[in-house]
Design an enzyme around this catalytic site. Structure first.
Site, mmCIF file in Angstrom:
data_model
loop_
_atom_site.group_PDB
_atom_site.id
_atom_site.type_symbol
_atom_site.label_atom_id
_atom_site.label_comp_id
_atom_site.label_asym_id
_atom_site.label_seq_id
_atom_site.Cartn_x
_atom_site.Cartn_y
_atom_site.Cartn_z
ATOM 1 N N LYS A 56 0.858 -1.131 0.042
ATOM 2 C CA LYS A 56 0.036 0.010 -0.020
ATOM 3 C C LYS A 56 0.884 1.372 0.112
ATOM 4 O O LYS A 56 1.948 1.204 0.428
ATOM 5 C CB LYS A 56 -0.923 -0.021 1.077
ATOM 6 C CG LYS A 56 -2.104 -1.199 0.744
ATOM 7 C CD LYS A 56 -3.336 -0.934 1.832
ATOM 8 C CE LYS A 56 -4.285 -2.063 1.168
ATOM 9 N NZ LYS A 56 -5.615 -2.070 2.080
ATOM 10 N N ARG A 92 -3.821 -10.004 4.674
ATOM 11 C CA ARG A 92 -4.054 -10.303 3.431
ATOM 12 C C ARG A 92 -2.867 -9.642 2.576
ATOM 13 O O ARG A 92 -2.452 -8.558 2.582
ATOM 14 C CB ARG A 92 -5.452 -9.300 3.063
ATOM 15 C CG ARG A 92 -5.946 -9.463 1.794
ATOM 16 C CD ARG A 92 -7.235 -8.419 1.636
ATOM 17 N NE ARG A 92 -7.813 -8.506 0.296
ATOM 18 C CZ ARG A 92 -7.036 -7.859 -0.835
ATOM 19 N NH1 ARG A 92 -6.214 -6.819 -0.673
ATOM 20 N NH2 ARG A 92 -7.713 -7.960 -2.002
HETATM 21 N N1 HH2 Z 1 -7.597 -3.841 0.636
HETATM 22 C C1 HH2 Z 1 -7.701 -3.994 -0.712
HETATM 23 C C2 HH2 Z 1 -8.775 -4.647 -1.075
HETATM 24 N N2 HH2 Z 1 -9.682 -5.487 -0.385
HETATM 25 N N3 HH2 Z 1 -9.782 -6.165 1.825
HETATM 26 C C3 HH2 Z 1 -9.911 -6.108 3.454
HETATM 27 N N4 HH2 Z 1 -10.513 -6.804 4.127
HETATM 28 N N5 HH2 Z 1 -8.729 -5.233 3.798
HETATM 29 C C4 HH2 Z 1 -7.927 -4.426 2.937
HETATM 30 O O1 HH2 Z 1 -7.103 -3.869 3.364
HETATM 31 C C5 HH2 Z 1 -8.245 -4.546 1.368
HETATM 32 C C6 HH2 Z 1 -9.446 -5.430 1.077
HETATM 33 C C7 HH2 Z 1 -6.851 -3.252 -1.563
HETATM 34 O O2 HH2 Z 1 -5.755 -3.844 -2.265
HETATM 35 P P1 HH2 Z 1 -5.962 -4.754 -3.621
HETATM 36 O O3 HH2 Z 1 -6.857 -5.833 -3.474
HETATM 37 O O4 HH2 Z 1 -4.234 -5.244 -3.919
HETATM 38 O O5 HH2 Z 1 -6.356 -3.712 -4.858
HETATM 39 P P2 HH2 Z 1 -7.443 -3.222 -5.394
HETATM 40 O O6 HH2 Z 1 -8.604 -2.657 -4.566
HETATM 41 O O7 HH2 Z 1 -7.133 -2.159 -6.211
HETATM 42 O O8 HH2 Z 1 -7.980 -4.666 -6.133
#
Ligand code: HH2
Length: 278
Positions: free
Chosen positions: A204, A251
């Site tokens: 992040k 995660r």
């Molecule tokens: N962060 C993201 C997505 N889902 N779910 C939970 N529970 N907690 C988090 O911190 C969280 C999440 C963002 O990360 P990522 O999936 O890599 O990116 P994107 O939302 O652009 O797909």
């Protein structure tokens, strides 16, 4: 929890696993690397991302969930929409991960209760479309804690069983660097909510801010400053801190590296055993 993004636009791996075949292979690799749980998502929630139509979201994730559900680990669906959650559970998902904590879709909490699977309620100040515009808090830890407490109550009132409830302070969601740091430094204060805690710190942008990548711009070759996929050292440091402060699930994108770091950190923490020397 290993991340399987079936999206063209996720912030760190958008487009890398956008085809079902690539996403399935990625999920299988993360399982082989030691993931205890996989989180499959078909909608990016990065700052400024726009909503995906539920039919399209389902089309992206269903073949992936169906294929991965033969693995001996739970599959979670990362969605804000009740219809997508229900479709994913029918296809074999056994967790729901909702970054809106039930605030995006008024049917979500009742649906999660009826499906009777673990439900992750994440805190987010404002919708992802606008969340980073001007996030403000007095005491971010106290405010996020109180918001999670109220969300938790709403979940229970909707019929979600306490055993199925997981809470997440939502690092990077409607939070500036100082808010993220306060939450991570004082994570223990969220323990008293009485639910397992899930933390997402992987790659992040707060990590890029801390490593001063902006200042390094001039001397790093070929613009390779602060790409999310290069934030691995910071991700490992933050992930270890989360686990040491009481996170139950983290995660991550880089399962092998994070698992190795956790195993070594755990071994180094174990009390001395065996015969002593005199
Ligand atoms: N962060 C993201 C997505 N889902 N779910 C939970 N529970 N907690 C988090 O911190 C969280 C999440 C963002 O990360 P990522 O999936 O890599 O990116 P994107 O939302 O652009 O797909």
């Amino acid at each position: 929890m290993g991340i399987v993004n079936v999206t063209p636009d996720s912030f760190s791996d958008g487009g890398l696993h956008a085809s079902p075949e690539a996403a399935i292979e990625h999920g299988r690799r993360l399982h082989a690397e030691g993931a205890d749980l996989l989180d499959v998502g078909g909608e990016s929630t990065r700052p400024g991302a726009t909503t995906v139509d539920p039919a399209e979201e389902l089309e992206r994730i269903l073949p992936v969930i169906e294929a991965l559900s033969d693995l001996p680990i739970p599959i979670s669906v990362d969605t804000r929409k009740s219809s997508v959650a229900a479709g994913a559970v029918r296809a074999g998902a056994t967790w729901i991960n909702d970054v809106s904590g039930g605030t995006f879709d008024p049917e979500m909490l009742r649906t999660a209760a009826a499906l009777d699977v673990p439900y992750v309620a994440m805190h987010c100040q404002g919708a992802p479309e606008v969340m980073q515009a001007d996030p403000r808090y007095g005491d971010p830890v106290a405010e996020v804690r109180e918001a999670l407490r109220l969300r938790g109550r709403a979940c229970l009132e909707a019929g979600i069983r306490l055993e199925n409830l997981v809470l997440d302070p939502g690092i990077g969601f409607g939070k500036r660097l100082e808010h993220n740091l306060a939450l991570l430094r004082r994570l223990e204060e969220l323990r008293s909510l009485g639910c397992p805690l899930l933390l997402g710190v992987s790659r992040k942008s707060f990590i890029g801010h801390l490593t001063g990548a902006e200042e390094q711009r001039d001397w790093l070759a070929e613009g390779r400053h602060d790409r999310p996929q290069d934030r691995i050292g910071g991700t490992v440091a933050a992930g270890l801190a989360c686990v040491q402060r009481g996170a139950d699930v983290i995660r991550v994108h880089d399962v092998r590296i994070m698992r190795e770091a956790l195993l070594v950190a755990r071994a180094l923490q174990a009390p001395e055993t065996g015969p002593g020397v005199d």
